[in-house]
Design an enzyme around this catalytic site. Structure first.
Site, PDB file in Angstrom:
ATOM      1  N   CYS A   1       1.172  -0.829  -0.213  1.00 45.14           N
ATOM      2  CA  CYS A   1       0.412  -0.083  -0.013  1.00 45.14           C
ATOM      3  C   CYS A   1       0.798   1.212  -0.028  1.00 45.14           C
ATOM      4  O   CYS A   1       1.450   1.356  -0.786  1.00 45.14           O
ATOM      5  CB  CYS A   1      -1.096  -0.278   1.334  1.00 45.14           C
ATOM      6  N   ILE A   2       0.631   2.153   0.848  1.00 41.82           N
ATOM      7  CA  ILE A   2       1.818   3.165   1.420  1.00 41.82           C
ATOM      8  C   ILE A   2       2.799   2.841   1.562  1.00 41.82           C
ATOM      9  O   ILE A   2       3.724   4.048   0.506  1.00 41.82           O
ATOM     10  CB  ILE A   2       1.141   4.354   2.125  1.00 41.82           C
TER      11      ILE A   2
END
Length: 648
Positions: free
Chosen positions: A383-384
């Site tokens: 994800c991030i």
């Protein structure tokens, strides 16, 4: 004035019947001829009085007791709710009012859409005719069913109405179908507007969907047959428990409703979640580095370092032994390290991407190589964490740093042009609201704020389903490890979060080559490291098309992409033993996702084995297994460490 006839009192004795004898008239009668005497006939027997109508049977003792119990429980439920609301109002009274009555800037978006519709009366008239036609079809179908000409509708595939009670009872069936007709019509009407800015229309669509979801009949006690059945069967006890749950959630949110999604008391980090054995071998102000115990006699020479998102905690990859990716990777013969990010407080408000690159990625890489005495390692960005890792790889490419042999991205975005509904929360109007919210919190975004945003993206699943279950049905939240983790949010530093929202979502700077990190403007196309991208077909946070665009942005690298079934979490955390979902592979990377899918091959079950084969080929020879306690970095404590246990 004529006298009112006298009416005997109700309790007066009845008069004896009058015998026929002297006439009542005053006129004399003519004399009659004598006639022989005959015996007078006996008086006729009295006419039997009609039997009284049977009175309604009085409720028996059991029924009276049930009615009394129901009445008392309804009163208890009402008093519990009123007391909780009053307490919440008092707790919120001394807090500052909301920063804006319309923080998401919905008003202007809806005004633009409505103005467009008003300017096209023909389209509006056609839409109204369509709605009328749908209602006529519904009423015709209902009439046929009432006449026995049409069978009851099959249970709905919509999870809100899947209980047979919605289709078996004609009244609730009509209520359900009329709601679906109206909601579909309203959402379709907003979507049909084609002469406004696409992002403005999407904002109107998103919040119209939120509104129609909120007004579903399943969300109200009086119109939910399943909740009413529970109410009747428990004599109101279900509603009492529901209002107790409601009061507890208000108290947990300090006056703001914070819906429980799981039995939070059932889980404890390190006891029944995040239990993979290992050691914390490094700790500084930004992260703890965890090295996990070997599960095999031999391991691959090249270690594996995982960078999870700092929005959540790393143990999504180590929930239970059966679905722990960390345990599974160890069992495949990899030396697994995880970067457990600190839950930042106000002292980290000024931390930005440069800090997370230098003090996070680079320092963790350095420590893993020191601990394993290796010159290279493989990395994972989730994800991030994958967004940061992509920028770090570009920074490494610019500096000719080749310490990373191969990298994997789980549900990670680098090209944000089609980043889904989260784009709606990144216009300047909303970002100013977020900035003020972080300033009020001392320079960090509270964990609950991000949780509310993610919940809004899937309101029916993450808000209304729990509203109905917890409050209308009175059920206890489930003991579900994933939902326990989902609620265990972390804070985010102001500088880092605003840079992420403005430069990634707002400007798409990373893919355009305009993003600066570590003193350099980085170019993803310069990365030569072999990459493995995993996307999920139903991901609402990192949509598959956005991940696909990100994969193509690394045009200079050898890229392998796999598309998994399910969403942002279940698409990633899907062990082979579960035999769930499916995945698609295609060695090519054509211009569009649609072309890629057209040439992809579907495989049943998890994608993990496909990834492990790729990873083994890039992880060197087999060597004796590494022991975390025997490396150059002395163990500080047992996994999962301390940082992961810090609550927001």
């Amino acid at each position: 004035m004529a006298k009112r006839p006298t009416v005997p009192p109700a309790d007066a004795a009845p008069r004896a019947p009058r015998r026929s004898g002297r006439p009542t008239s005053a006129r004399p009668r003519a004399p009659k001829a004598a006639s022989p005497k005959v015996a007078a006939p006996e008086s006729p027997p009295p006419r039997p009085e009609p039997a009284p109508e049977p009175a309604a049977a009085a409720p028996g003792p059991d029924q009276r007791e049930m009615l009394e119990t129901l009445s008392l429980n309804l009163a208890r439920a009402a008093m519990t709710a009123q007391a909780a609301i009053a307490e919440a109002a008092l707790s919120q009274a001394d807090r500052p009012a909301a920063l804006s009555p319309d923080p998401f800037n919905v008003g202007p978006a809806m005004t633009s859409v409505m103005s467009s519709l008003a300017a096209r009366p023909d389209r509006l008239f056609s839409a109204q005719a369509d709605l009328f036609s749908r209602y006529m079809d519904l009423w015709a179908s209902t009439a046929r069913r009432a006449a026995g000409e049409e069978p009851a509708a099959a249970p709905s595939k919509d999870k809100r109405f899947k209980d047979p009670a919605w289709s078996e009872n004609p009244m609730f069936d009509v209520m359900r179908q009329s709601y679906l007709v109206t909601a579909d019509w309203m959402n379709g009407l907003v979507s049909s507007v084609d002469d406004v800015d696409p992002r403005t229309r999407r904002r109107a669509e998103f919040f119209t969907k939120l509104l129609t979801d909120a007004f579903s009949p399943s969300n109200f006690l009086a119109s939910n047959p399943v909740a009413l059945k529970a109410l009747a069967e428990t004599n109101g006890e279900s509603l009492v428990k529901g209002m107790q749950n409601f009061a507890a959630d208000l108290e947990r949110g300090h006056g703001k409703l914070k819906i429980s999604q799981a039995d939070y008391g059932h889980f404890e980090i390190g006891r029944n979640v995040a239990t993979a054995p290992g050691k914390v071998v490094w700790r500084d102000e930004l992260f703890e580095l965890i090295q996990y115990d070997a599960a095999t006699d031999k391991q691959r020479a090249v270690p594996l370092l995982i960078f999870p998102p700092w929005i959540n905690k790393f143990y999504i990859l180590d929930l239970q032994p059966a679905n722990s990716m960390i345990r599974w990777l160890s069992a495949q013969g990899f030396t697994v390290f995880v970067c457990s990010w600190v839950n930042p407080d106000q002292d980290k408000a000024g931390f930005g991407f440069d800090d997370y690159l230098e003090k996070g990625v680079y320092r963790a890489v350095e420590k893993v190589l020191a601990q394993t005495r290796s010159k290279h390692l493989n990395t994972v960005g989730y994800c991030i964490g994958g967004t940061l890792m992509g920028a770090a790889l570009a920074h490494m490419a610019a500096k000719k740093d080749d310490r990373v042999s191969a990298n994997t991205f789980f549900a990670a975005q680098h090209d944000f042009a089609e980043a889904g509904d989260l784009l709606l929360f990144t216009d300047e109007h909303w970002l100013n609201e977020v900035e003020q919210q972080m300033d009020a919190a001392g320079g960090v975004l509270p964990g609950a704020a991000m949780a509310e945003t993610f919940n809004a993206l899937r309101a029916n699943d993450l808000i209304w389903s729990f509203f109905v279950s917890n409050y209308l049905m009175g059920k206890a939240p489930p003991a579900f490890d994933l939902l326990f983790w989902n609620a265990d949010q972390t804070r985010m530093p102001k500088t880092l979060h605003l840079d992420y929202l403005r430069k990634m979502y707002g400007q798409n700077a990373l893919t355009k080559g305009e993003f600066e990190i570590g003193g350099l403007k980085v170019d993803l196309s310069k990365v030569k490291t072999p990459l493995y991208f995993q996307a999920s077909r139903e991901d609402h946070i990192a949509p598959m098309n956005s991940v696909y665009r990100s994969a193509r942005a690394f045009s200079g690298a050898d890229v392998t992409l796999t598309l998994a079934g399910s969403g942002h979490i279940a698409g990633v955390v899907n062990p082979p033993s579960a035999n769930k979902y499916q995945h698609w592979t295609n060695a090519a990377l054509p211009a569009s996702l649609a072309e890629w899918q057209a040439g992809a091959v579907e495989h049943p079950g998890s994608w993990w084995n496909h990834w492990a084969d790729w990873l083994h080929a890039k992880s060197g020879d087999w060597i004796p297994a590494r022991d975390p306690e025997k490396g150059p970095l002395p163990p500080l404590e047992a996994a999962p460490g301390s940082y992961v246990k810090v609550k927001s």
